[in-house]
Design a protein around this motif. Structure first.
Motif, PDB file in Angstrom:
ATOM      1  N   PHE A  82       0.321  -1.131  -0.012  1.00 35.74           N
ATOM      2  CA  PHE A  82       0.273   0.611  -0.216  1.00 35.74           C
ATOM      3  C   PHE A  82       1.124   1.153  -0.116  1.00 35.74           C
ATOM      4  O   PHE A  82       1.838   0.945   0.765  1.00 35.74           O
ATOM      5  N   GLN A  89      -5.182   3.956  -1.134  1.00 33.28           N
ATOM      6  CA  GLN A  89      -4.998   2.080  -0.292  1.00 33.28           C
ATOM      7  C   GLN A  89      -6.592   2.174  -0.349  1.00 33.28           C
ATOM      8  O   GLN A  89      -7.054   0.868  -0.781  1.00 33.28           O
ATOM      9  N   ILE A  90      -7.623   2.998  -0.826  1.00 35.40           N
ATOM     10  CA  ILE A  90      -8.674   2.421  -1.618  1.00 35.40           C
ATOM     11  C   ILE A  90      -9.087   1.818  -2.754  1.00 35.40           C
ATOM     12  O   ILE A  90      -9.866   1.258  -2.925  1.00 35.40           O
ATOM     13  N   SER A  92      -6.967   0.493  -4.660  1.00 33.32           N
ATOM     14  CA  SER A  92      -5.934  -0.194  -4.874  1.00 33.32           C
ATOM     15  C   SER A  92      -6.839  -1.471  -3.752  1.00 33.32           C
ATOM     16  O   SER A  92      -6.628  -2.866  -4.724  1.00 33.32           O
ATOM     17  N   THR A  93      -7.412  -1.163  -2.747  1.00 32.53           N
ATOM     18  CA  THR A  93      -8.118  -2.207  -2.274  1.00 32.53           C
ATOM     19  C   THR A  93      -8.954  -2.884  -3.157  1.00 32.53           C
ATOM     20  O   THR A  93      -9.670  -3.972  -3.682  1.00 32.53           O
ATOM     21  N   GLU A  94      -9.742  -2.020  -3.487  1.00 36.22           N
ATOM     22  CA  GLU A  94     -10.771  -1.973  -5.160  1.00 36.22           C
ATOM     23  C   GLU A  94     -10.127  -3.784  -6.307  1.00 36.22           C
ATOM     24  O   GLU A  94     -10.863  -4.366  -7.112  1.00 36.22           O
ATOM     25  N   ALA A  96      -7.728  -5.153  -5.460  1.00 34.88           N
ATOM     26  CA  ALA A  96      -7.546  -6.477  -5.245  1.00 34.88           C
ATOM     27  C   ALA A  96      -8.850  -7.691  -5.503  1.00 34.88           C
ATOM     28  O   ALA A  96      -8.634  -7.818  -5.212  1.00 34.88           O
ATOM     29  N   LYS A  97     -10.037  -6.840  -5.235  1.00 32.19           N
ATOM     30  CA  LYS A  97     -11.393  -7.659  -4.755  1.00 32.19           C
ATOM     31  C   LYS A  97     -11.523  -7.516  -6.793  1.00 32.19           C
ATOM     32  O   LYS A  97     -11.824  -8.803  -7.079  1.00 32.19           O
ATOM     33  N   GLN A 100      -8.780 -10.872  -7.266  1.00 32.61           N
ATOM     34  CA  GLN A 100      -8.315 -11.878  -6.460  1.00 32.61           C
ATOM     35  C   GLN A 100      -9.391 -13.057  -7.371  1.00 32.61           C
ATOM     36  O   GLN A 100      -8.416 -14.259  -6.888  1.00 32.61           O
ATOM     37  N   LYS A 106      -2.296 -10.356  -2.698  1.00 33.32           N
ATOM     38  CA  LYS A 106      -2.653 -10.218  -0.863  1.00 33.32           C
ATOM     39  C   LYS A 106      -1.491  -8.511  -0.561  1.00 33.32           C
ATOM     40  O   LYS A 106      -0.280  -8.288  -1.557  1.00 33.32           O
ATOM     41  N   LEU A 107      -2.463  -7.981  -0.015  1.00 34.72           N
ATOM     42  CA  LEU A 107      -2.082  -6.672   0.357  1.00 34.72           C
ATOM     43  C   LEU A 107      -1.364  -6.233   1.743  1.00 34.72           C
ATOM     44  O   LEU A 107      -1.886  -7.396   3.118  1.00 34.72           O
ATOM     45  N   TYR A 109       1.400  -3.445   4.371  1.00 35.58           N
ATOM     46  CA  TYR A 109       1.835  -2.294   4.916  1.00 35.58           C
ATOM     47  C   TYR A 109       4.024  -2.153   4.603  1.00 35.58           C
ATOM     48  O   TYR A 109       4.226  -1.069   5.071  1.00 35.58           O
TER      49      TYR A 109
END
Length: 128
Positions: A82, A89-90, A92-94, A96-97, A100, A106-107, A109
């Motif tokens: 991240f 980060q938001i 990046s999370t999207e 990954a979803k 996946q 995998k995320l 820090y």
């Protein structure tokens, strides 16, 4: 953006810098995919901890253009570090979803934690 190839680990390490836009992310992803294909790296360490920016406009391109090519070229796992920027980060999370279901991702820090996870990923047999 900088790249390093760790042949023994079969890892391509991509380090991003600065404020990222969708155009910059697409260009960087294209470079990473070309290197991955040429070097036969099934593992990617995608390090964005020194970057900021909202690159969400690149999301569809990454999902529908980058992902199929990366999979075809042999990408099997991504350790994603991240950025400290919360908006990054938001996004990046999207990202990954979305990938996946097709790819181990995998995320993290921290870079050391990402390396540790990558080292535990199964590798394809070496080409002879």
């Amino acid at each position: 953006m900088e790249f390093w190839h760790y042949e023994a680990e079969q890892v391509l390490y991509a380090r991003w810098y600065g404020n990222l836009t969708a155009i910059e992310v697409i260009k960087g992803a294209q470079q990473a995919t070309a290197l991955q294909s040429w070097l036969h790296c099934p593992l990617l360490l995608n390090d964005k901890h020194q970057s900021t920016g909202d690159w969400s406009e690149a999301m569809s391109w990454l999902e529908y253009e980058w992902l199929p090519r990366a999979l075809k070229d042999g990408l099997r796992a991504v350790a994603y570090v991240f950025a400290t920027d919360v908006s990054n980060q938001i996004v990046s999370t999207e990202f990954a979803k979305r990938v996946q279901p097709h790819l181990a991702i995998k995320l993290f820090y921290s870079v050391p934690a990402a390396w540790g996870w990558l080292r535990r990923q199964p590798l394809p047999r070496q080409r002879v």
